[in-house]
Design a protein around this motif. Structure first.
Motif, PDB file in Angstrom:
ATOM      1  N   THR A  61      43.517 -17.790  56.657  1.00 16.55           N
ATOM      2  CA  THR A  61      43.767 -17.745  55.218  1.00 16.55           C
ATOM      3  C   THR A  61      44.686 -18.893  54.820  1.00 16.55           C
ATOM      4  O   THR A  61      45.473 -19.391  55.624  1.00 16.55           O
ATOM      5  CB  THR A  61      44.419 -16.420  54.824  1.00 16.55           C
ATOM      6  OG1 THR A  61      45.575 -16.199  55.634  1.00 16.55           O
ATOM      7  CG2 THR A  61      43.459 -15.263  55.025  1.00 16.55           C
TER       8      THR A  61
ATOM      9  N   ASP B  91      39.182 -16.735  56.425  1.00 20.81           N
ATOM     10  CA  ASP B  91      39.687 -17.187  55.137  1.00 20.81           C
ATOM     11  C   ASP B  91      39.062 -16.345  54.030  1.00 20.81           C
ATOM     12  O   ASP B  91      37.884 -15.978  54.105  1.00 20.81           O
ATOM     13  CB  ASP B  91      39.335 -18.661  54.928  1.00 20.81           C
ATOM     14  CG  ASP B  91      40.006 -19.278  53.716  1.00 20.81           C
ATOM     15  OD1 ASP B  91      40.769 -18.558  53.038  1.00 20.81           O
ATOM     16  OD2 ASP B  91      39.767 -20.453  53.433  1.00 20.81           O
TER      17      ASP B  91
ATOM     18  N   TYR C  37      43.780  -8.612  51.449  1.00 16.22           N
ATOM     19  CA  TYR C  37      42.887  -9.262  52.403  1.00 16.22           C
ATOM     20  C   TYR C  37      43.327  -9.032  53.842  1.00 16.22           C
ATOM     21  O   TYR C  37      42.528  -9.165  54.764  1.00 16.22           O
ATOM     22  CB  TYR C  37      42.791 -10.760  52.113  1.00 16.22           C
ATOM     23  CG  TYR C  37      41.587 -11.376  52.782  1.00 16.22           C
ATOM     24  CD1 TYR C  37      40.299 -11.017  52.387  1.00 16.22           C
ATOM     25  CD2 TYR C  37      41.720 -12.276  53.822  1.00 16.22           C
ATOM     26  CE1 TYR C  37      39.186 -11.552  53.004  1.00 16.22           C
ATOM     27  CE2 TYR C  37      40.612 -12.818  54.442  1.00 16.22           C
ATOM     28  CZ  TYR C  37      39.353 -12.450  54.028  1.00 16.22           C
ATOM     29  OH  TYR C  37      38.245 -12.972  54.653  1.00 16.22           O
TER      30      TYR C  37
END
Length: 327
Positions: free
Chosen positions: A164, A37, A137
């Motif tokens: 995530t 995450d 990301y």
């Protein structure tokens, strides 16, 4: 068994991930946890201090090591530099097993002691100021996808990934890499909308999806979730003094979690274990190849200057029967 926890931001998926990891460790089930995450809170939820969690070696910063190791002597991969997040294994590739030591785990994993047992923890690493404007990301979670593509795991060992938030994982094939996906949903329209989006994306790929209703405060909340989610709703959880203490930094013995929460974790474990007979390694490998070819055509070939479709070994099927090459 590979387990993912997903849900919208603030739904409680990191807390549920950590509770499931603690539950497995208490049962003496070997468990490896992965914080994938962007907010990187799983280590703290497992009892690390902020400083200890920040000191975890990030997977995303060790991609060269990971690629070089997993490549092995696979003749279809020209160099580690031509490997991308979706590169599948083939003859000559090194594979990962959760119960064995390897340079990837040695460089990136740390053991977290828990009340009963322990867990191995890996983290993708936080999104830093240096990444702003030049990276997304997914460049960090790509390390997780590459490792999952090369992982052969059994029924009595678990990899638990805190994913995530929202639907970000659909930017790659990462969402297809799990035996069971637990979606944590609050009894709200937003919580249910994330479930529907995930369900619709996952439907065509045979993704096993069960919903954990969280922050359920009464019969109206329960009725709402049942009406909106139906049979995909596995269990619900309400207020927990143990969890609230954890969120305040107060550590209590896991044995004091409470009967309702323990029952919910039992149900999650049974659901995950029951998915084992549905494993289809051939389909798993085909999906891996499918997303690799898509990524190769859309950006991978241009970025690496290589024909990444040539990395696919048509005679290779990842399975528990594969034997990892020695380091």
């Amino acid at each position: 068994m590979k387990i993912a926890f997903v849900g919208k931001g603030g739904s409680g998926k990191t807390t549920l991930s950590s509770l499931f990891v603690r539950y497995l460790a208490a049962r003496r089930v070997p468990v490896t946890a992965v914080d994938a995450d962007i907010n990187q809170h799983l280590g703290v939820a497992l009892g690390l201090t902020d400083e200890e969690a920040a000191a975890l070696p990030p997977l995303g910063a060790r991609l060269p090591l990971i690629k070089d190791y997993l490549r092995g002597d696979n003749p279809r991969i020209q160099s580690a530099e031509t490997m991308i997040k979706t590169t599948p294994p083939g003859a000559g590739s090194r594979l990962l097993r959760l119960a064995e030591e390897n340079p990837v785990f040695a460089a990136c994993a740390r053991t977290v002691p828990l009340d009963d047992g322990a867990a191995r923890l890996l983290a993708t690493g936080p999104f830093t100021a240096d990444d702003l404007g030049v990276a997304c990301y997914h460049s960090k979670t790509g390390a997780v996808e590459l490792c999952l593509n090369h992982l052969v795991d059994g029924r009595d060992e678990y990899l638990v990934v805190d994913m995530t938030a929202g639907s970000d994982s659909f930017a790659s094939g990462l969402f297809t890499r799990f035996d069971m996906t637990f979606l944590v949903a609050e009894p709200t329209r937003k919580g249910v909308s994330v479930y529907r989006q995930y369900r619709d994306y996952a439907r065509d790929y045979g993704v096993a999806l069960r919903v954990i209703g969280n922050k359920v405060q009464g019969p109206d909340d329960l009725a709402f979730l049942r009406s909106e989610i139906g049979d995909d709703l596995l269990v619900t959880l309400g207020h927990s003094d143990w969890v609230r203490a954890l969120e305040r930094g107060v550590r209590r013995p896991f044995a004091e979690l409470g009967e309702a929460s323990e029952s919910a974790l039992d149900a999650m474990y049974r659901a995950a274990d029951a998915s084992y007979p549905d494993r289809d390694w051939e389909r798993y490998t085909q999906q891996m190849v499918h997303f690799h070819l898509k990524n190769a055509a859309s950006w991978g070939n241009d970025r690496t200057g290589a024909d990444l479709a040539a990395q696919v070994d048509p005679g290779f099927v990842l399975s528990e029967a594969n034997s990892p090459q020695p380091a």
